[in-house]
Every structure is written in C-alpha cells, then in structure tokens.
Design a protein around this motif. Structure first.
Motif, mmCIF file in Angstrom:
data_model
loop_
_atom_site.group_PDB
_atom_site.id
_atom_site.type_symbol
_atom_site.label_atom_id
_atom_site.label_comp_id
_atom_site.label_asym_id
_atom_site.label_seq_id
_atom_site.Cartn_x
_atom_site.Cartn_y
_atom_site.Cartn_z
ATOM 1 N N PHE A 14 -3.630 -0.881 5.739
ATOM 2 C CA PHE A 14 -3.544 -1.717 4.552
ATOM 3 C C PHE A 14 -2.112 -2.193 4.305
ATOM 4 N N LEU A 15 -1.146 -1.414 4.768
ATOM 5 C CA LEU A 15 0.246 -1.839 4.642
ATOM 6 C C LEU A 15 0.531 -3.039 5.546
ATOM 7 N N PHE A 21 -3.714 -6.881 0.195
ATOM 8 C CA PHE A 21 -2.813 -6.707 -0.942
ATOM 9 C C PHE A 21 -1.642 -7.669 -0.815
ATOM 10 N N PRO A 22 -1.458 -8.570 -1.785
ATOM 11 C CA PRO A 22 -0.247 -9.411 -1.771
ATOM 12 C C PRO A 22 1.004 -8.559 -1.914
ATOM 13 N N SER A 23 2.142 -9.166 -1.661
ATOM 14 C CA SER A 23 3.393 -8.409 -1.643
ATOM 15 C C SER A 23 3.758 -7.852 -3.011
ATOM 16 N N ARG A 24 3.274 -8.456 -4.084
ATOM 17 C CA ARG A 24 3.606 -7.998 -5.441
ATOM 18 C C ARG A 24 2.648 -6.935 -5.965
ATOM 19 N N THR A 25 1.719 -6.497 -5.148
ATOM 20 C CA THR A 25 0.791 -5.461 -5.591
ATOM 21 C C THR A 25 1.543 -4.154 -5.803
ATOM 22 N N PRO A 26 1.320 -3.480 -6.926
ATOM 23 C CA PRO A 26 2.024 -2.200 -7.164
ATOM 24 C C PRO A 26 1.764 -1.190 -6.055
ATOM 25 N N ASP A 102 7.198 -18.273 0.226
ATOM 26 C CA ASP A 102 5.951 -17.520 0.301
ATOM 27 C C ASP A 102 6.252 -16.039 0.110
ATOM 28 N N PRO A 103 5.843 -15.453 -1.022
ATOM 29 C CA PRO A 103 6.171 -14.039 -1.265
ATOM 30 C C PRO A 103 5.439 -13.078 -0.335
ATOM 31 N N ASN A 104 4.335 -13.518 0.283
ATOM 32 C CA ASN A 104 3.594 -12.630 1.179
ATOM 33 C C ASN A 104 4.352 -12.366 2.471
#
Length: 253
Positions: A14-15, A21-26, A102-104
């Motif tokens: 998942f990492l 999970f987008p990059s901003r996911t806690p 793109d934050p991802n």
C-alpha cells in the motif's frame, strides 16, 4: 510473529501503490488500514516459519518489505504508462509548458498527463480492480512464501512487464501524435503555398483544436484499452510470481 511478516508485505504494498492512498493521506490511517487488511487476510494464510535467530527474523522482514514494494511497483506501472501517454500527447500538442504540481508524484504533470491518470483511476475503481489487487496479495503468500524473495527468479519477468507497459503507453499516444505530425506537415505545405500566411499564428491554435477533437473522438478506444490493462493486471501479478520450487529447497541452506 507470523502476522507481523504479513503486515510488512501488505503495508509495503500500500505504501508503493499510490492509487490506494494519495500522498496527503494521514500515515496513521495507512497503518491502521494495513493492520486491518493484514488481520483479515492473515486468517486465510497458512504460515509455517520456525522461530530462528534475530538475524533471520530481520532478513525475513526485509524480504517481505521488498516483496510488497515490488507488487506495488507493478500496479503503479499501469498508471505510469497512462501518464507517459498523456505526456507524449501534451508534448506534441504544445501543452507541455502548462504543467502543474502533482502531489502524488511530487513532480510537475502536464494537462493530458493528469487527464489520463484520472481516467485511469475512474476505470480502475469502476472495474473493481482494487478487489483484484487484494486477492492478488492473498495469492502472493501462496506463490511466494514468507521468507523468499520475489526478485531472485522474477527479475527478468518484471523487466518484461515494464517494457510491455511502456509499449502500451506509446500505443495509446501514437494515433494522436501521428495526427498532430500530419497536421504540422499540412500546415507547412499551406505556408509554402501561401507566402503571406503566418504559420506561427495559425499553427499552434490549429494543432490544439485538431488534437482536442481527435482526443475526444478517440476517448472510447482509450478507455477500452485502459480496461484491458486493468483486467489483465491480475494475470500479470500471478505471472510475475512464478518461480522454481526446486531452487527454494536450498535457498536458506
């Protein structure tokens, strides 16, 4: 202890697979979700690892982390091929300079690159391909047991998958790119025929107009190709996990 190794592989998967999970996911949510999936899948996984030394346990943990990262990397190859296709189209259509962050991926992405990526996301979850991914994780523990590396006997296959997805990205972008090249040739012929015509003023808007029209016209075919990519992803993961059982008997000897 065995459940911990399952958690290492799943959390690493998942990492690496940014689609879930987008990059901003806690990070706390990622860890809790990985623990939940590990507990749900661990019930159906038969793991038989004899308690060894601390060194062996650390090696097992590293191997399981690498296995999860490789699985996630294979999933990301599908979306990288779509982003590459969008990048090629933008480069030819003249929109490569209008890029956004793109934050991802923590990098700049062009308009068509983002467009192809989000189409891929919609198709991915529309086909319930995330269910296929979770099922593939479960099957990976049967094909690659805990304590063995996926890279040892599958590196060549992983490179083959990388090349195939690279070719798929080129196939998706090639019709639009060829049409835009033909548009450039026609514009050049017209500029030679009409000496007073300013190609710099007409050429760029004409390429954008022609490119957008053909992108809209080719969108059903592009979506169909994306569907085929995700439908075959489960088989790709199963194929990448094939290995020689005879080699494993002496792996840790």
């Amino acid at each position: 202890m065995n459940m911990l190794f399952v958690f290492f592989r799943i959390s690493a998967f998942f990492l690496a697979a940014n689609v879930f999970f987008p990059s901003r996911t806690p990070k706390l949510f990622k860890v809790c979700f990985s623990l939940l999936i590990s507990a749900m899948l661990g019930v159906n996984i038969e793991v038989s690892i004899a308690a060894g030394t601390t060194y062996e346990l650390v090696v097992f943990a590293i191997l399981e982390t690498v296995n999860g990262l490789v699985l996630g990397y294979i999933v990301n190859l599908c979306f990288y091929s779509l982003k590459m296709a969008g990048n090629l189209i933008d480069y030819q259509i003249g929109l490569s300079m209008s890029s956004t962050y793109d934050p991802n991926t923590n990098a700049n992405a062009t308009i068509m690159e983002n467009f192809m990526y989000f189409i891929g996301l919609v198709v991915f979850f529309g086909l319930n391909a995330h269910h296929v991914m979770i099922n593939s994780i479960l099957n990976s523990f049967e094909i690659i047991p805990i304590g063995y590396s996926i890279i040892d006997n599958n590196f060549g296959y992983i490179m083959k998958v990388f090349i195939e997805y690279f070719i798929i990205g080129i196939k998706i972008a090639s019709p639009i790119v060829l049409i835009l090249i033909v548009t450039d040739l026609i514009t050049g012929i017209i500029s030679r025929s009409i000496s007073g015509l300013n190609v710099m003023i007409i050429g760029m808007p004409l390429k954008m107009l022609v490119g957008l029209i053909f992108i809209i016209a080719a969108l059903p075919f592009v979506i169909n190709e994306i569907q085929e990519i995700f439908k075959g992803l489960g088989n790709v993961l199963d194929g990448s996990l094939t290995f020689n059982l005879q080699l494993l008997t002496s792996y840790w000897m």
